[in-house]
Scaffold this motif. Structure first.
Motif, PDB file in Angstrom:
ATOM      1  N   ILE A  27       0.704  -1.020   0.029  1.00  0.00           N
ATOM      2  CA  ILE A  27       0.361  -0.576   0.473  1.00  0.00           C
ATOM      3  C   ILE A  27       0.964   1.004   0.012  1.00  0.00           C
ATOM      4  O   ILE A  27       1.709   1.580   0.845  1.00  0.00           O
ATOM      5  CB  ILE A  27      -0.924  -0.053   1.215  1.00  0.00           C
ATOM      6  N   LEU A  28       0.880   2.131  -1.050  1.00  0.00           N
ATOM      7  CA  LEU A  28       1.715   3.180  -1.119  1.00  0.00           C
ATOM      8  C   LEU A  28       0.600   4.512  -0.318  1.00  0.00           C
ATOM      9  O   LEU A  28      -0.601   4.320  -1.292  1.00  0.00           O
ATOM     10  CB  LEU A  28       2.299   3.312  -2.652  1.00  0.00           C
ATOM     11  N   ARG A  29       0.919   5.205   0.181  1.00  0.00           N
ATOM     12  CA  ARG A  29       0.131   6.201   1.251  1.00  0.00           C
ATOM     13  C   ARG A  29       0.332   7.723   0.101  1.00  0.00           C
ATOM     14  O   ARG A  29       1.696   7.963   0.059  1.00  0.00           O
ATOM     15  CB  ARG A  29       0.424   6.496   2.822  1.00  0.00           C
ATOM     16  N   CYS A  30      -0.854   8.138   0.320  1.00  0.00           N
ATOM     17  CA  CYS A  30      -1.008   9.691  -0.159  1.00  0.00           C
ATOM     18  C   CYS A  30      -1.626  10.690   0.133  1.00  0.00           C
ATOM     19  O   CYS A  30      -2.635   9.919   1.294  1.00  0.00           O
ATOM     20  CB  CYS A  30      -0.809  10.151  -1.710  1.00  0.00           C
ATOM     21  N   VAL A  31      -0.525  11.756   0.720  1.00  0.00           N
ATOM     22  CA  VAL A  31      -2.055  13.038   1.613  1.00  0.00           C
ATOM     23  C   VAL A  31      -1.695  14.143   1.118  1.00  0.00           C
ATOM     24  O   VAL A  31      -0.917  14.564   0.590  1.00  0.00           O
ATOM     25  CB  VAL A  31      -1.434  13.272   3.274  1.00  0.00           C
ATOM     26  N   PRO A  32      -2.835  14.515  -0.526  1.00  0.00           N
ATOM     27  CA  PRO A  32      -3.148  15.123  -0.692  1.00  0.00           C
ATOM     28  C   PRO A  32      -3.378  16.515  -0.309  1.00  0.00           C
ATOM     29  O   PRO A  32      -3.476  16.579   0.507  1.00  0.00           O
ATOM     30  CB  PRO A  32      -4.278  14.782  -2.164  1.00  0.00           C
ATOM     31  N   ILE A  33      -3.083  17.473  -1.734  1.00  0.00           N
ATOM     32  CA  ILE A  33      -3.147  19.141  -1.218  1.00  0.00           C
ATOM     33  C   ILE A  33      -4.531  19.081  -0.407  1.00  0.00           C
ATOM     34  O   ILE A  33      -5.526  18.640  -1.209  1.00  0.00           O
ATOM     35  CB  ILE A  33      -3.318  20.275  -1.616  1.00  0.00           C
ATOM     36  N   SER A  34      -5.044  19.869   0.781  1.00  0.00           N
ATOM     37  CA  SER A  34      -6.100  19.758   1.474  1.00  0.00           C
ATOM     38  C   SER A  34      -7.424  20.214   1.115  1.00  0.00           C
ATOM     39  O   SER A  34      -8.499  19.534   1.078  1.00  0.00           O
ATOM     40  CB  SER A  34      -5.328  20.240   2.875  1.00  0.00           C
ATOM     41  N   ASN A  35      -7.089  21.106   0.001  1.00  0.00           N
ATOM     42  CA  ASN A  35      -8.221  21.348  -0.658  1.00  0.00           C
ATOM     43  C   ASN A  35      -8.566  21.141  -1.723  1.00  0.00           C
ATOM     44  O   ASN A  35      -9.652  21.784  -2.770  1.00  0.00           O
ATOM     45  CB  ASN A  35      -8.853  22.867  -1.036  1.00  0.00           C
ATOM     46  N   HIS A  36      -7.901  20.351  -3.155  1.00  0.00           N
ATOM     47  CA  HIS A  36      -8.241  19.822  -3.379  1.00  0.00           C
ATOM     48  C   HIS A  36      -8.733  18.465  -3.855  1.00  0.00           C
ATOM     49  O   HIS A  36      -9.201  17.666  -3.182  1.00  0.00           O
ATOM     50  CB  HIS A  36      -6.097  18.501  -4.295  1.00  0.00           C
TER      51      HIS A  36
END
Lengths: 114, 113
Positions: B20-29
């Motif tokens: 599992i690869l994890r990502c935290v996108p930019i919050s309002n995207h």
């Protein structure tokens, strides 16, 4: 389907000399165009983008690109390169508002010679 | 400046294992993407995600792949049974509209042994 062609896989250029990295695209509809840069062992950073309006687009780090609809080109230029510009440069295209995805070219590696 | 954050930066796994690869996108995207780059090759689109569902996927994104936004902030890519040819740099990206460019994360280098 749209596609992106970067004719030069590598471009060597002397420091402080000008450079042009070529990009041609094919698409039957209007497009949005981008240049991304990838420094060694790093992610992709947006240099500049063309969405509409003026065909000459200025980006970060002194780069600019010109959208030429008749020649379906979006070449990237810089009047004077620095050793820190050594990187891989990717041209990319996205179809108008019809596609989510950005399609990348194969990239051009810019070598700055001392 | 807001960033897209990916973890881990490098993962080594045995063939056949799940990752599992994890990502935290930019919050309002609102739009999220996964791309991969096999060493020395072009950056390839895998999947786009909007409004809690896949909006487009490539031929690469077969049944072994899945994506999820489990908690409103993370965006994950799962590979169920990894193959040697899955070794690549995986990039997560996000954008706030469909017209502009994406913001990419720094990538996760996946090595399958």
């Amino acid at each position: 389907a749209q596609s992106v062609t970067q004719l030069d896989s590598q471009v060597p250029v002397f420091e402080e000399a000008p450079v042009e990295l070529r990009c041609n695209y094919s698409s039957s509809v209007s497009v949005y165009l981008f240049w991304y840069v990838q420094y060694p062992n790093q992610g992709l950073q947006l240099l500049l983008k063309y969405l509409s309006g003026s065909t000459l687009v200025k980006g970060i780090n002194g780069f600019e690109a010109e959208f030429n609809k008749s020649q379906t080109s979006f070449h990237l230029r810089k009047p004077s390169v620095h050793i820190s510009d050594t990187a891989e440069y990717f041209c990319a295209v996205r179809r108008g508002n019809r596609d989510d995805k950005i399609i990348f070219g194969k990239g051009t590696r810019l070598h700055i010679l001392p | 400046e807001p960033e897209v954050t990916q973890t881990p930066s490098h993962q080594v796994t045995q063939m056949g294992q799940e990752v599992i690869l994890r990502c935290v996108p930019i919050s309002n995207h609102l739009y999220f993407y996964w791309y991969r780059q096999i060493l020395g090759q072009k950056v390839e689109f895998l999947v786009s995600f909007y409004n809690n569902e896949i909006s487009e996927k490539s031929e690469i994104f077969d049944d072994q792949f899945s994506v999820e936004r489990p908690d409103g902030s993370n965006f994950t890519l799962k590979i169920r049974s990894t193959k040697l040819e899955d070794s690549a740099m995986y990039f997560c990206a996000s954008s706030d509209d469909r017209a502009g460019g994406y913001t990419f994360g720094s990538g996760t280098r996946l090595t399958v042994v």
